[in-house]
Write an enzyme that holds these catalytic residues in place. Structure first.
Site, PDB file in Angstrom:
ATOM      1  CG  HIS A  66       3.160   3.485  -1.644  1.00 32.83           C
ATOM      2  ND1 HIS A  66       4.504   3.766  -1.655  1.00 32.83           N
ATOM      3  CD2 HIS A  66       2.990   2.438  -2.477  1.00 32.83           C
ATOM      4  CE1 HIS A  66       5.129   2.903  -2.447  1.00 32.83           C
ATOM      5  NE2 HIS A  66       4.226   2.088  -2.966  1.00 32.83           N
ATOM      6  CG  ASP A  68       6.528   4.639   1.532  1.00 35.43           C
ATOM      7  OD1 ASP A  68       5.390   4.563   1.023  1.00 35.43           O
ATOM      8  OD2 ASP A  68       7.133   3.662   2.005  1.00 35.43           O
ATOM      9  CG  ASP A  96       6.885   0.916  -5.946  1.00 33.13           C
ATOM     10  OD1 ASP A  96       5.788   1.281  -5.497  1.00 33.13           O
ATOM     11  OD2 ASP A  96       7.508  -0.068  -5.508  1.00 33.13           O
ATOM     12  CD  GLU A 129       3.432  -0.525  -0.306  1.00 31.83           C
ATOM     13  OE1 GLU A 129       2.909  -1.553  -0.721  1.00 31.83           O
ATOM     14  OE2 GLU A 129       4.623  -0.230  -0.576  1.00 31.83           O
ATOM     15  CD  GLU A 130       7.937   0.411  -1.468  1.00 32.35           C
ATOM     16  OE1 GLU A 130       8.060  -0.800  -1.217  1.00 32.35           O
ATOM     17  OE2 GLU A 130       7.684   0.853  -2.596  1.00 32.35           O
ATOM     18  CG  ASP A 153       1.961   0.237  -4.917  1.00 23.61           C
ATOM     19  OD1 ASP A 153       2.959   0.675  -5.533  1.00 23.61           O
ATOM     20  OD2 ASP A 153       2.028  -0.305  -3.806  1.00 23.61           O
ATOM     21  CG  HIS A 335      11.573  -1.915  -4.686  1.00 24.20           C
ATOM     22  ND1 HIS A 335      11.164  -2.667  -3.615  1.00 24.20           N
ATOM     23  CD2 HIS A 335      10.600  -1.021  -4.894  1.00 24.20           C
ATOM     24  CE1 HIS A 335       9.967  -2.247  -3.209  1.00 24.20           C
ATOM     25  NE2 HIS A 335       9.614  -1.233  -3.990  1.00 24.20           N
TER      26      HIS A 335
END
Ligand SMILES: [Zn+2]
Length: 360
Positions: A66, A68, A96, A129-130, A153, A335
């Protein structure tokens, strides 16, 4: 051949293109350009997901990551620190899932250079995705022919394979009582906070069993300390790798709401419950697992099959009949501002991708 220097350069470039969820246009344009240069037929679906196709021999495979990132993810300044790549500490790194994107692009570059035979490849770079797997949800599946795939991922190194992930149900609850002056006429009020507290005390949350969890993660309500509170909103989630348990626990929630509705007929309890995605489980001898583990063993790596507690695009792919697994992308502490990539493991991820695509 997979080229470490080029891989690191690609990764550094990608993380310096800001792409917080919902603002991925520049990133999508960049990777579309790269895929085109590599000889792919590139298509962008209505949602903005990037699909790049390479012709090949044999059964088509979907390769996914992904585009984003979460916040704080703007103005990322990556730097190499020994075997790691880190941010300057003021933002996330964006590994990520840009480590996944970089590994895929390096594998494709290497394949193009060597001219090695490969299977038909469908690269799918999803958006947002997030924030609820939105790109995968809105992906134009009529453009995808592959029936199996690998999503880049996952946490840790590439030999960590996610073989199952929970389904996920969101439950938003609004309790509406009646406001009144708390000192002058409290008997005229109905306290939404008290009702919400009663509901919450009856809901089973935390770990329900080895594959089921529930949580109330957000609550807000009331308007002033001297007013009987009229409104409370709280948000809950239920996860389970067993769809029946997911349904059963959602029913438990509903039965609590029903009981409290009967107890407080003058109050309103509004519930919005939504299954965001279904669980999936792979058997160890599934062909997709076998193929992946064979490639890893060939590289001298030990495949580690693990269930996951979180959802990825893979959950959505499964509901569309694409048997996909998720592998690690050498990203750690995702994150957070402490996020880092392990360079030797990122190299393994790219090598794995190339080997997988060329194992016909
Ligand atoms: Zn991710």
């Amino acid at each position: 051949m997979i080229n470490q220097e080029r891989l690191i350069k690609t990764f550094m470039e990608l993380v310096q293109i800001d792409s917080p969820s919902g603002e991925e246009t520049a990133m999508a344009q960049h990777v579309s350009g790269v895929l085109e240069k590599l000889g792919a037929k590139v298509d962008v679906d209505e949602y903005g997901n990037v699909i790049g196709k390479f012709e090949g021999v044999g059964e088509a495979i979907m390769i996914n990551s992904h585009l984003d990132t979460v916040e704080p993810g703007r103005g990322i300044k990556p730097k190499i620190d020994g075997e790691k790549i880190v941010s300057d500490g003021t933002t996330i790194l964006g590994g990520d899932a840009k480590a996944g994107v970089a590994a895929i692009l390096e594998a494709l570059t290497s394949l193009r250079e060597s001219g090695a035979k490969h299977v038909p490849i469908e690269v799918v770079f999803t958006l947002s995705e997030e924030i609820g797997l939105l790109g995968a949800v809105h992906l134009d599946y009529s453009k995808i022919t592959a029936k199996h795939g690998v999503t880049f991922d996952g946490e840790k190194s590439v030999n960590y394979i996610t073989t199952s992930a929970p389904g996920y149900t969101r439950v938003d609850v609004t309790v509406i009582g009646r406001s009144a002056h708390a000192g002058l006429e409290p008997e005229k009020g109905i306290s939404a906070i008290k009702i919400a507290a009663e509901i919450i005390s009856m809901l089973q949350i935390g770990r329900i069993d080895h594959e089921t969890t529930a949580n109330i993660g957000l609550i807000e309500g009331g308007s002033a300390v001297n007013a009987v509170p009229e409104r409370v909103l709280f948000k809950a989630e239920i996860r389970s790798r067993d769809i029946q348990k997911l349904e059963k626990h959602t029913e438990h929630f509903q039965s609590v709401f029903e009981e409290i509705r009967k107890k407080y007929p003058e109050a309103k309890i509004e519930v919005v419950s939504h299954r965001e995605f279904d669980p999936y489980v792979f058997e160890k001898n599934h062909p997709v697992i076998q193929q992946t583990t064979a490639v890893l063993k060939d590289m001298g790596l030990t495949p580690i099959l693990e269930p996951s507690g979180g959802g990825t695009d893979v959950n959505i792919f499964h509901t569309h009949g694409i048997q996909a697994i998720c592998v690690g992308i050498a990203d750690y502490s995702a994150h957070t501002k402490r996020e880092y990539i392990l360079i030797p493991e990122l190299l393994d991820t790219a090598k794995f991708c190339e080997k997988l695509l060329s194992s016909i």
